[in-house]
Design a protein around this motif. Structure first.
Motif, mmCIF file in Angstrom:
data_model
loop_
_atom_site.group_PDB
_atom_site.id
_atom_site.type_symbol
_atom_site.label_atom_id
_atom_site.label_comp_id
_atom_site.label_asym_id
_atom_site.label_seq_id
_atom_site.Cartn_x
_atom_site.Cartn_y
_atom_site.Cartn_z
ATOM 1 N N GLU A 183 0.535 -1.406 0.041
ATOM 2 C CA GLU A 183 -0.230 0.094 -0.162
ATOM 3 C C GLU A 183 0.748 1.165 -0.264
ATOM 4 O O GLU A 183 1.004 2.555 -0.648
ATOM 5 N N SER A 184 1.538 1.293 0.653
ATOM 6 C CA SER A 184 2.464 2.942 0.860
ATOM 7 C C SER A 184 3.614 2.849 -0.335
ATOM 8 O O SER A 184 3.811 4.112 -0.757
ATOM 9 N N LYS A 185 3.859 1.794 -1.340
ATOM 10 C CA LYS A 185 4.595 1.572 -2.174
ATOM 11 C C LYS A 185 3.135 2.174 -3.823
ATOM 12 O O LYS A 185 3.500 3.028 -3.886
ATOM 13 N N LEU A 186 2.398 1.522 -3.354
ATOM 14 C CA LEU A 186 1.487 2.062 -4.363
ATOM 15 C C LEU A 186 0.780 3.864 -4.190
ATOM 16 O O LEU A 186 0.417 4.167 -5.234
ATOM 17 N N GLU A 187 0.928 4.273 -2.790
ATOM 18 C CA GLU A 187 0.382 5.734 -2.546
ATOM 19 C C GLU A 187 1.997 5.984 -2.972
ATOM 20 O O GLU A 187 1.221 7.298 -3.654
ATOM 21 N N SER A 188 3.055 6.218 -3.423
ATOM 22 C CA SER A 188 4.070 6.790 -3.741
ATOM 23 C C SER A 188 3.653 6.957 -5.575
ATOM 24 O O SER A 188 3.767 7.589 -5.585
ATOM 25 N N PHE A 189 3.488 6.050 -5.753
ATOM 26 C CA PHE A 189 3.378 5.585 -7.296
ATOM 27 C C PHE A 189 1.873 6.828 -7.185
ATOM 28 O O PHE A 189 2.178 7.926 -8.451
ATOM 29 N N ARG A 218 -0.695 -9.854 -12.251
ATOM 30 C CA ARG A 218 -1.669 -9.658 -13.064
ATOM 31 C C ARG A 218 -2.823 -9.538 -11.231
ATOM 32 O O ARG A 218 -4.030 -9.003 -11.622
ATOM 33 N N GLU A 219 -2.029 -9.728 -10.438
ATOM 34 C CA GLU A 219 -3.021 -9.062 -8.826
ATOM 35 C C GLU A 219 -2.589 -7.947 -9.247
ATOM 36 O O GLU A 219 -3.524 -6.825 -8.298
ATOM 37 N N LEU A 220 -1.945 -7.537 -9.246
ATOM 38 C CA LEU A 220 -1.255 -5.647 -9.240
ATOM 39 C C LEU A 220 -1.929 -5.434 -10.523
ATOM 40 O O LEU A 220 -2.614 -4.002 -10.024
ATOM 41 N N CYS A 221 -2.146 -5.848 -11.457
ATOM 42 C CA CYS A 221 -3.410 -5.374 -12.756
ATOM 43 C C CYS A 221 -4.715 -4.947 -12.192
ATOM 44 O O CYS A 221 -5.224 -3.770 -11.772
ATOM 45 N N ALA A 222 -5.180 -5.471 -11.103
ATOM 46 C CA ALA A 222 -6.233 -5.677 -10.675
ATOM 47 C C ALA A 222 -6.607 -5.283 -9.653
ATOM 48 O O ALA A 222 -7.009 -4.262 -9.563
ATOM 49 N N LYS A 223 -5.214 -4.616 -9.155
ATOM 50 C CA LYS A 223 -5.674 -3.531 -7.553
ATOM 51 C C LYS A 223 -5.246 -2.025 -8.597
ATOM 52 O O LYS A 223 -5.825 -1.606 -7.739
ATOM 53 N N LEU A 224 -4.576 -2.032 -9.256
ATOM 54 C CA LEU A 224 -4.615 -0.941 -10.009
ATOM 55 C C LEU A 224 -6.275 -0.413 -10.406
ATOM 56 O O LEU A 224 -6.106 0.442 -10.215
ATOM 57 N N GLY A 225 -6.484 -1.311 -10.683
ATOM 58 C CA GLY A 225 -7.899 -1.215 -11.799
ATOM 59 C C GLY A 225 -8.781 -1.036 -10.257
ATOM 60 O O GLY A 225 -10.457 -0.766 -10.630
ATOM 61 N N ASN A 227 -8.590 1.188 -7.694
ATOM 62 C CA ASN A 227 -8.123 2.369 -7.593
ATOM 63 C C ASN A 227 -8.986 3.463 -8.222
ATOM 64 O O ASN A 227 -8.655 3.828 -9.519
ATOM 65 N N ARG A 228 -10.012 4.014 -7.789
ATOM 66 C CA ARG A 228 -10.713 4.817 -8.531
ATOM 67 C C ARG A 228 -9.665 6.439 -9.330
ATOM 68 O O ARG A 228 -10.004 7.132 -10.023
ATOM 69 N N LYS A 229 -8.747 6.585 -7.600
ATOM 70 C CA LYS A 229 -8.207 8.023 -8.293
ATOM 71 C C LYS A 229 -7.231 7.472 -9.380
ATOM 72 O O LYS A 229 -7.189 8.475 -9.898
ATOM 73 N N LEU A 230 -6.541 6.928 -9.780
ATOM 74 C CA LEU A 230 -5.725 6.823 -11.027
ATOM 75 C C LEU A 230 -6.257 6.263 -12.073
ATOM 76 O O LEU A 230 -5.891 7.230 -12.748
ATOM 77 N N LEU A 231 -7.548 6.002 -11.636
ATOM 78 C CA LEU A 231 -8.361 5.509 -13.323
ATOM 79 C C LEU A 231 -9.441 6.665 -13.519
ATOM 80 O O LEU A 231 -8.549 7.166 -14.908
ATOM 81 N N LYS A 232 -9.506 7.864 -12.862
ATOM 82 C CA LYS A 232 -10.077 9.381 -13.181
ATOM 83 C C LYS A 232 -8.452 9.884 -13.502
ATOM 84 O O LYS A 232 -8.384 10.979 -14.566
ATOM 85 N N GLY A 233 -7.504 9.919 -12.739
ATOM 86 C CA GLY A 233 -6.079 10.438 -13.936
ATOM 87 C C GLY A 233 -5.588 10.236 -14.989
ATOM 88 O O GLY A 233 -5.423 11.327 -15.620
ATOM 89 N N LEU A 234 -6.125 8.982 -15.268
ATOM 90 C CA LEU A 234 -5.860 8.625 -16.734
ATOM 91 C C LEU A 234 -6.269 8.995 -17.429
ATOM 92 O O LEU A 234 -6.076 9.243 -18.495
ATOM 93 N N ILE A 235 -7.580 8.564 -17.317
ATOM 94 C CA ILE A 235 -8.778 9.310 -18.236
ATOM 95 C C ILE A 235 -8.594 10.479 -18.240
ATOM 96 O O ILE A 235 -8.625 11.084 -19.159
ATOM 97 N N SER A 260 -12.613 -6.952 -14.817
ATOM 98 C CA SER A 260 -13.188 -6.106 -13.714
ATOM 99 C C SER A 260 -12.748 -4.557 -13.774
ATOM 100 O O SER A 260 -13.576 -3.695 -13.292
ATOM 101 N N ASN A 261 -11.536 -4.678 -14.448
ATOM 102 C CA ASN A 261 -10.976 -2.744 -14.635
ATOM 103 C C ASN A 261 -11.943 -2.335 -15.509
ATOM 104 O O ASN A 261 -12.015 -1.599 -15.727
ATOM 105 N N ARG A 262 -12.276 -3.013 -16.607
ATOM 106 C CA ARG A 262 -13.661 -2.525 -17.595
ATOM 107 C C ARG A 262 -14.828 -1.746 -17.438
ATOM 108 O O ARG A 262 -15.152 -0.998 -17.934
ATOM 109 N N GLN A 263 -14.922 -2.609 -16.443
ATOM 110 C CA GLN A 263 -16.668 -2.610 -15.338
ATOM 111 C C GLN A 263 -16.112 -0.915 -15.162
ATOM 112 O O GLN A 263 -16.527 0.019 -14.798
ATOM 113 N N ASN A 264 -14.996 -0.437 -14.109
ATOM 114 C CA ASN A 264 -14.421 0.343 -13.480
ATOM 115 C C ASN A 264 -14.598 1.292 -14.263
ATOM 116 O O ASN A 264 -14.533 2.259 -13.373
ATOM 117 N N LEU A 265 -13.774 1.000 -15.899
ATOM 118 C CA LEU A 265 -13.433 2.567 -16.096
ATOM 119 C C LEU A 265 -14.420 3.250 -16.454
ATOM 120 O O LEU A 265 -14.510 4.151 -16.992
#
Length: 390
Positions: A183-189, A218-225, A227-235, A260-265
């Motif tokens: 979590e701490s490293k993903l927060e830095s990201f 793949r597990e990390l990919c799902a975790k990124l998906g 992360n609503r804040k990250l998705l909003k930033g990408l969009i 699952s990522n597609r649905q969130n996006l």
């Protein structure tokens, strides 16, 4: 030359057995050992890295093909390999500068510049850096500490360090990115993505692409998906005038590898943003409208995506614009397929498409030099639309 006749270089020697490494494997700490030696160490109940004494968050071992290749070269070339060993020694010294807690970020930036100059003169520069564990070190320096506000020095270092990460990263190294599961490293990201320059954002988008492309992450990919804040930033990056828009589209497309990522996006409004990008794309010479369109086609498997497109004032028009373009046919097939998906279940969409001139666009496409598959799909769409009058 026989192995016994040569003095084994320090970097080719297993830190545990002090013998030549036969089967090099690297731990999550970036340290490399002979497989048999480290397996005995772990089997004895040790949960730390023998060299750094860090607790192993992940005990898995990654084969170090780079080091194996260098050792094979050394065994074949003997003393002719000395220049390479000299480069390795210099890089090992510079690595200590990066590892030092006392070194300032400015000094570490200077160190990266020295590494750049040194590796440009050596054909095996990148191989040496990988063998010495620079990739996990750089990732740790980038994401190991969380700062709420980035300083100018931090931004400068992040730009350089990310450039090196992308340069060193290949499919065999993607497993190191699993550090971001913490979590701490993903927060830095996230902090770097939110506050970083366009260059940093582009680099982080490429990291997201790498994560999405590997089964090992793949597990990390799902975790990124998730992360609503990250998705909003990408969009928000997706805009024809933004310098990082192309990277944003590629990262979004890559994340779509998981349903699952597609649905969130879609929930975060990606359909509207991609449609706006496509609709305005003709005003800009360089754009990724075809990539954005293929991403929409993939998302249209979801009912929520279909509804978002139909309810968008420019949704159907944006697709029709891409059916036929005089300069190129890239994106035509995705446009036709997307229109077919939308029009199959919606009479409103058929009427809107016909009113927006889709019939003319399809006829022009059929007379063009596009692929046979694209023409077949265009005929299917024409047949579907013609049924409106039957």
């Amino acid at each position: 030359m026989e192995e016994a006749e040569m003095t084994i270089p320090h970097l080719f020697m297993c830190p545990i057995s002090l013998e030549l490494i036969k089967d090099p494997v690297t731990l999550c700490t970036g340290q490399t050992y002979d497989r048999s030696s480290i397996e005995k160490w772990l089997a004895a109940g040790n949960l730390t890295c023998p060299v750094t004494m860090q607790k192993l968050q992940d005990p898995s071992m990654v084969p170090n093909h780079t080091l194996r290749h260098l050792i094979d070269q050394w065994l074949q070339m003997g003393t002719q390999f000395d220049p390479v060993l000299c480069t390795i020694d210099c890089l090992a010294s510079l690595k200590k500068n990066l590892e030092s807690d006392e070194a300032t970020l400015e000094y570490k930036c200077q160190t990266l510049q020295k590494i750049q100059a040194l590796t440009e003169e050596s054909q095996s520069g990148n191989s040496c850096l990988l063998q010495l564990g620079f990739l996990p070190l750089l990732l740790e320096l980038l994401f190991g500490k969380t700062e709420s506000k980035l300083s100018q020095e931090c931004v400068k270092f992040a730009e350089q360090a990310l450039s090196w990460v992308l340069r060193l990263m290949s499919p065999g190294e993607y497993e190191y990115l699993n550090m971001l599961n913490e979590e701490s490293k993903l927060e830095s990201f996230q902090v770097l993505f939110d506050q970083g320059t366009g260059k940093i954002k582009r680099s982080l988008c490429q990291v997201i692409e790498a994560i999405s492309s590997s089964m090992e992450t793949r597990e990390l990919c799902a975790k990124l998906g998730k992360n609503r804040k990250l998705l909003k930033g990408l969009i928000l990056l997706v805009h024809p005038t933004y310098e990082a828009s192309d990277s944003g589209i590629k990262a979004i497309s890559a994340l779509c590898c998981l349903e699952s990522n597609r649905q969130n996006l879609v929930q975060e409004g990606v359909i509207s943003r991609l449609l706006t990008y496509i609709f305005d794309s003709e005003r800009h010479e360089r754009n990724l409208a075809p990539k954005a369109l293929s991403t929409i086609e993939l998302l249209l498997e979801l009912e929520s995506a279909k509804a978002a497109l139909i309810n968008n004032p420019n949704g159907i028009k944006a697709l029709i614009k891409m059916v036929f373009r005089f300069s190129e046919h890239e994106g035509s097939e995705s446009a036709v397929q997307s229109l077919t998906i939308i029009c199959t279940d919606s009479l409103q969409a058929r009427d809107e498409a016909i009113g927006a001139g889709v019939l003319t666009q399809l006829l022009l496409l059929l007379q063009s030099q596009c692929s046979a598959r694209t023409k077949a799909k265009a005929r299917m769409l024409l047949k579907l639309l013609r049924s409106r009058w039957d």
